[in-house]
Structure formats: structure tokens, C-alpha cells
Write an enzyme that holds these catalytic residues in place. Sequence first.
Site, PDB file in Angstrom:
ATOM      1  N   CYS A 149       1.312 -23.053  19.614  1.00 15.07           N
ATOM      2  CA  CYS A 149       0.935 -23.791  20.809  1.00 15.07           C
ATOM      3  C   CYS A 149       1.889 -24.923  21.117  1.00 15.07           C
ATOM      4  O   CYS A 149       2.836 -25.193  20.388  1.00 15.07           O
ATOM      5  CB  CYS A 149      -0.483 -24.341  20.677  1.00 15.07           C
ATOM      6  SG  CYS A 149      -0.648 -25.538  19.361  1.00 15.07           S
TER       7      CYS A 149
ATOM      8  N   GLY B 291       2.767 -20.949  24.315  1.00 19.25           N
ATOM      9  CA  GLY B 291       1.443 -20.334  24.227  1.00 19.25           C
ATOM     10  C   GLY B 291       0.948 -19.929  25.590  1.00 19.25           C
ATOM     11  O   GLY B 291       0.955 -20.739  26.517  1.00 19.25           O
TER      12      GLY B 291
ATOM     13  N   ASN C 254      -0.915 -28.256  17.048  1.00 23.12           N
ATOM     14  CA  ASN C 254       0.129 -27.236  16.967  1.00 23.12           C
ATOM     15  C   ASN C 254       0.459 -27.036  15.495  1.00 23.12           C
ATOM     16  O   ASN C 254       0.844 -27.968  14.808  1.00 23.12           O
ATOM     17  CB  ASN C 254       1.386 -27.683  17.722  1.00 23.12           C
ATOM     18  CG  ASN C 254       2.543 -26.718  17.517  1.00 23.12           C
ATOM     19  OD1 ASN C 254       2.340 -25.532  17.270  1.00 23.12           O
ATOM     20  ND2 ASN C 254       3.761 -27.217  17.622  1.00 23.12           N
ATOM     21  N   GLY C 255       0.292 -25.812  15.013  1.00 21.17           N
ATOM     22  CA  GLY C 255       0.616 -25.528  13.626  1.00 21.17           C
ATOM     23  C   GLY C 255      -0.469 -24.727  12.945  1.00 21.17           C
ATOM     24  O   GLY C 255      -1.308 -24.093  13.599  1.00 21.17           O
TER      25      GLY C 255
ATOM     26  N   TYR D  44      14.591 -19.384  18.357  1.00 19.77           N
ATOM     27  CA  TYR D  44      13.834 -18.690  19.403  1.00 19.77           C
ATOM     28  C   TYR D  44      12.777 -19.520  20.116  1.00 19.77           C
ATOM     29  O   TYR D  44      12.678 -19.492  21.339  1.00 19.77           O
ATOM     30  CB  TYR D  44      13.175 -17.438  18.801  1.00 19.77           C
ATOM     31  CG  TYR D  44      12.271 -16.699  19.763  1.00 19.77           C
ATOM     32  CD1 TYR D  44      12.789 -16.045  20.878  1.00 19.77           C
ATOM     33  CD2 TYR D  44      10.895 -16.654  19.556  1.00 19.77           C
ATOM     34  CE1 TYR D  44      11.958 -15.361  21.773  1.00 19.77           C
ATOM     35  CE2 TYR D  44      10.055 -15.973  20.444  1.00 19.77           C
ATOM     36  CZ  TYR D  44      10.594 -15.332  21.546  1.00 19.77           C
ATOM     37  OH  TYR D  44       9.782 -14.673  22.419  1.00 19.77           O
TER      38      TYR D  44
END
Length: 471
Positions: A20, A51, A125-126, A266
Site C-alpha cells: 500500500c 495499491g 504500509n508493510g 520496480y
Amino acid sequence: MKDLDLLSTCCAEDKFHDECGVFGIFLNESEDDCEAARTTFYGLYALQHRGQESAGIAVSNGHEIQLHKGMGLITEVIKPDHIKKLKGRLSIGHVRYSTTGMSNVVNTQPLVFHYLNGMLALAHNGNLVNTVELRKRLAAYGSVFQTTSDTEVVANLLARYSQDNKIEDALARCIMDAKGAFALLIMTEDRLVGVRDPMGIRPLCLGELNGNYILASESAALDTVGATLIRDVNPGEIVVIDQDGLHSRQVIDSPRRAHCIFEYIYFARPDSTIDQVNVYQARREMGRQLARECNIDADMVISVPDSGTSSALGYAEEAGLPFEEGLMKNRYVGRTFIQPTQKMRELGVKLKLNAIDEVVCGKRIIMVDDSIVRGTTSKKIVQMLREAGATEVHMVVASPPTRFPCYYGIDTSRREELIASTMDKTEIEKFIGADSLHYLSMEAMFAAMKSGEDTFCSACFSGKYPMEIET
């Protein structure tokens, strides 16, 4: 099938997905009651690549927290009428791709809770690697859970530790308990708090906009809203923003850094700078390094757009070959309500990518991509180029072979899903139908980053995880 865009899924199945993106702002004062929510909307729009399953925005007016979230892209979930109702000077937002926790509306974020000291909103996030252990411990103390997300585990920890502490003190205790990768934004009625995991696996940066502070997953989101990057949040640091300004507290100073190398390969936008390294420049240098390691006689270099383009430009520059747009991407292929069929699955790549016959016909081509995960999309693209008349297709990959799963917020957890874990290079080359296949070496990758192995988490390539994984 998940409520995902079929066409994107068909083409993205050969890529990792990050969990995210997060964005938060604290406005000291504003004539527009909706400015915080509107700024958060644009910040999330800039982070949409992180996301696409769900999105949400929470806003505090100083007394209570309002929330709007749902499944879909940020433009599908948050409409102008919703922004008008999200009034307040504090705001946090979230775009999600699920890893820990299923893809459904109950797991969408931010999560908003009532606790002893008021209201609390969380965006994460994670991925925690000790979620099971923490859930069991909290359940034994009487905690109940409404979601399957590890973010709710953090919320319960915060509620438990906040009984006799300020939110930042409670958060400091949470950091001691939580293991894994996390960039967290927490909003109470009157303050915005950000924290980054002690190894800095997931990114989080701090910006400034007209005297107001912003926290975001990537600096590109700051650029989008007109803010200036101040610095990255340090690993193990808690940043508190309130009416009195910015306050910082270093809770853990870990000697080990483990910034996710895939952010540079990426995940992140090329125009982002993460931990003082520009993503575009890093990718271009990886392409140069790749060209130094390869010796391919060819007519041109093309990329798999868009994530392979920066590296392809570096490769062409170093090899002294022309860079051409051999593949055209349909940038308007987004979410769709068309029901999936087998025929559509087979057409998936062509709906998003198309070879330019006049460019590739009769040519020996070097095709650069950032990575190969499952190999299925690479195979279809090679076939597409051959059908367009390419005489040779050499695939070069601007990262090492991906052989190991990630447990820190990326959507692969089974090693058998990764083609490089079950096939050697010759077998992969045959599977995708390329005339040759070349990967960037680990040594060249770190040379491109101008830093050593101990600075990054590269476990997806090496199997050397920076922390113990819960089994």
C-alpha cells in the site's frame, strides 16, 4: 476471483505487488475546511501504483474523526461529494494491495477506532512477521478482532499501551513488540504521528507545504501536491506533528539497515527519491551495469513499459545501441466490470501491450524488463514480438533471479510461485522462448546502488532475511 481489474491482473501476474501507500497532512490553519482531505486525495492519486484494491481517507476536525473508504481506485472510492463532507485540518489516507489480510471491504484502511483516550485512525504500509503471536497474546488479554489485517493488531497494541501513556509513548512500546516491515500513520483528534520500522524496510518521508507538514510513502506524492521534501523519516523514528509543530523521537537505533531493494527496481515511481537515492537514476545505472555484464549482438534495445524503460535507456546508452519503442502500452486499460472469461485471460497481454511491427520486424532485439516473477507474461511478450517479425529476442533483466518469497509486504509467500526457484536460467530461457536470457548479478546491482548488501533487504534474491520469520 478477487475484485480486481481483470485486464491489469492478466498483465501484472508476472510482477510483485507492494501492499500500500500512505499519505497524511496536518494543516495549521485553512480557510477551506476540505483542504486536508482534498490534498490527501491528490497525494493518494500519486501513490495509486502502490495499491489498487481499496482506498480511504480519514479526517479529524479536532473533536472527532470522519472516514470514507471502499473497494476500488481512489477516483472510484472518493468522489467530490465525499470530499465536501470530510472537513478538518488533519487527514490521513491509504491505498491498499492486500498481503496480510484478505481483499475485502472490512480490511480497507484507514482503520478508525474508539479507545480510552478518544478516537484513533491508522494507515499501514508493510507486513508484520509476528502477527500470529501478537494476536494470540492480545486475545488472551480480551482483545477482539473484526478484520484479518495486521493493522488491527497494531491498533489493539496502541489501545492497550495508551491507557496510561500519550500516543507517542504507546507507539514506542508497540515498536518494541512489532517485528517486520512497517510505515505507519496514526491520527488522533489533534495530532498526526508517523513511524518507520527500525530497519527502514518500508519507505516514509516528510515534506512541507506552506508551513504545513506532510508524511507520505514516496516523495513523488509530495511533488504532486506542491510540497517540498524535507527528509526521509529515519528507521525507528517517531515523528509527531501537532499545533506546536514537528517533534521527533528516535526510539530504536538499529545498526542494520534493510531498505527494500525492490522499491528501486520496480515498486516506486521513477520520480521518487527514497533514502536520498533517486529511483530513476538507480534504475538507469542498473541498466548500464547490465550492459557491461552482457555481450549481445543486436540491432536495438526496447523495454517492457513502463517499469523496464529506465533500465533499458541505461542499457542502450552503455551498449551504444538505439533505444526504440518496440512495445506500446495501452495506458487506458484500467478497472472494468466485464466478467472474466478464458478468452479474455488469453487476450490479457495484448489488451495492455502491442508490438509495433514496423519497428521490430526483421530486427534483433534486446528486451529489458525489471524482473521476472512467474514468467508467464514474459513468454507471451516474446511470442508477440516474434509474431511481429522480430528475428531474435534476447531478454535481459535488470535484477537478479527472484528465488525466495517476501514476508515484508509483497504479495508472494510461496516459493513455488517463483519460476527462478524451480528452473535454472537455461530452462527459463526455453520456457519464455527467448534466444537468450541474462540477469543482473547481485554484485552489479549493489554497485548500481553505490552501497553494500547490508544497506538493503535483498532476501527475494539471496534468501538472507534481515530478521527471523514467524513460522
